[in-house]
Every structure is written in structure tokens, then in C-alpha cells.
Design an enzyme around this catalytic site. Structure first.
Site, PDB file in Angstrom:
ATOM      1  N   TYR A  24       0.361  -1.126   0.288  1.00 50.79           N
ATOM      2  CA  TYR A  24      -0.273   0.104  -0.241  1.00 50.79           C
ATOM      3  C   TYR A  24       1.036   1.021   0.319  1.00 50.79           C
ATOM      4  O   TYR A  24       0.297   2.417   0.333  1.00 50.79           O
ATOM      5  CB  TYR A  24      -1.007   0.150   1.299  1.00 50.79           C
ATOM      6  CG  TYR A  24      -1.840  -0.935   1.002  1.00 50.79           C
ATOM      7  CD1 TYR A  24      -2.592  -1.237   0.649  1.00 50.79           C
ATOM      8  CD2 TYR A  24      -1.813  -2.400   2.083  1.00 50.79           C
ATOM      9  CE1 TYR A  24      -3.896  -1.877  -0.045  1.00 50.79           C
ATOM     10  CE2 TYR A  24      -2.374  -3.384   2.799  1.00 50.79           C
ATOM     11  CZ  TYR A  24      -3.567  -3.892   1.029  1.00 50.79           C
ATOM     12  OH  TYR A  24      -3.919  -4.452   1.336  1.00 50.79           O
ATOM     13  N   HIS A 101      -9.054   1.520  -5.843  1.00 54.08           N
ATOM     14  CA  HIS A 101      -8.187   0.523  -4.991  1.00 54.08           C
ATOM     15  C   HIS A 101      -6.537   0.853  -5.157  1.00 54.08           C
ATOM     16  O   HIS A 101      -6.221   1.216  -6.249  1.00 54.08           O
ATOM     17  CB  HIS A 101      -7.931  -1.101  -5.034  1.00 54.08           C
ATOM     18  CG  HIS A 101      -9.248  -1.042  -5.417  1.00 54.08           C
ATOM     19  ND1 HIS A 101      -9.290  -1.491  -4.186  1.00 54.08           N
ATOM     20  CD2 HIS A 101     -10.280  -1.929  -5.588  1.00 54.08           C
ATOM     21  CE1 HIS A 101     -11.449  -1.932  -4.592  1.00 54.08           C
ATOM     22  NE2 HIS A 101     -11.376  -2.035  -5.769  1.00 54.08           N
TER      23      HIS A 101
END
Length: 146
Positions: A24, A101
Site C-alpha cells: 500500500y 484501489h
């Protein structure tokens, strides 16, 4: 009063910057918020930014966008792959939604390949990190102006 774009973030995104940075990245949720506010402002929009770990709260926030937001940027995180309730709320909101995302969910575990949101989205942005939010806000602004 300027038009508003609603940006919603799902479970565990409050841990950005420390949770699995190899997937991430190291940017925090506050970095995401600043980018969304800056991008929105540059397009003449207000930004209503939220994060919740609770599915029901996200449903409430999607419903609240109806009639007051030009669109939703939705990173539903894990609820993307599980929540029919969130999908139904998006449909009922009657505002365009762009699914975002940070990571490329298609290059990850098989269960992440199924989204309950993609087929009701005006766009889907995956794997672009924080820039995905910027692209989503730009897309919603363009849809609003067309």
C-alpha cells in the site's frame, strides 16, 4: 455553494503508511485526504472525506451523498469483495461512483478479483496508488460538467 464530491474509505485504510507498506505504500490516510481536498479545490469542488471500519456507517455515508454530492470516490477496501449492502447503497444513491484501489487487486489473491461494486461504477481505478483518487475526482468532475 460549490458542488461536492464525496470520498469514502473502508476498513483498515486508517492504517495506511504502516500497514503492509510493500503493498500500500508509505503514504498515510491524511496524505490521501490532502490530495483529495487539493484536487477537488482545483476543480472548483468541495471534498467530503471519510473513513470507517464499519460497513453500516459506510452505507449511511453513501446514502447521505444522494442529492448533495456530484459523485462518490469509493475505496471500499475489503468490503469491495463482500458487501452487497454497500453495492445496493451505491445504486440507490443515484450518483456516479468511481471505485478506487491503491494496489492492483488483480495481481493479488484470487478473492480480491471479485468486486461487488465494479459493475455499478462509472469507472474503476486500480494500482495507481494515491493518484487513483486524483484520477477519480477528475473523472467525476468531467462527468458533472458533461
Amino acid at each position: 455553494m460549490r458542488p461536492t464530491v464525496t470520498v469514502l474509505n473502508g476498513p483498515n485504510l486508517n492504517l495506511l503508511g504502516t500497514r503492509e507498506p510493500e503493498i500500500y505504500g508509505t503514504d498515510t490516510l491524511e496524505d490521501v485526504r490532502r490530495l483529495c481536498v487539493s484536487t477537488s479545490d482545483g476543480l472548483g469542488l468541495d471534498c467530503d472525506f471519510h473513513q470507517s471500519n464499519a460497513e453500516g456507517e459506510l452505507v449511511d455515508l453513501v446514502q447521505a451523498a444522494r442529492g448533495r454530492s456530484i459523485g462518490l470516490v469509493l475505496n471500499a477496501a475489503g468490503y469491495t469483495h463482500t458487501s452487497v449492502a454497500l453495492r445496493d447503497a451505491v445504486v440507490a444513491s443515484e450518483v456516479p461512483m468511481v471505485e478506487v484501489h491503491l494496489s492492483n487487486v488483480h495481481a493479488r489473491e484470487d478473492f480480491r478479483h471479485r468486486s461487488y461494486l465494479s459493475d455499478v461504477a462509472s469507472g474503476v481505478i486500480v494500482g495507481c496508488g494515491l493518484l487513483g483518487y486524483q484520477f477519480a475526482i477528475q473523472r467525476l468532475a468531467a462527468l458533472h460538467r458533461s
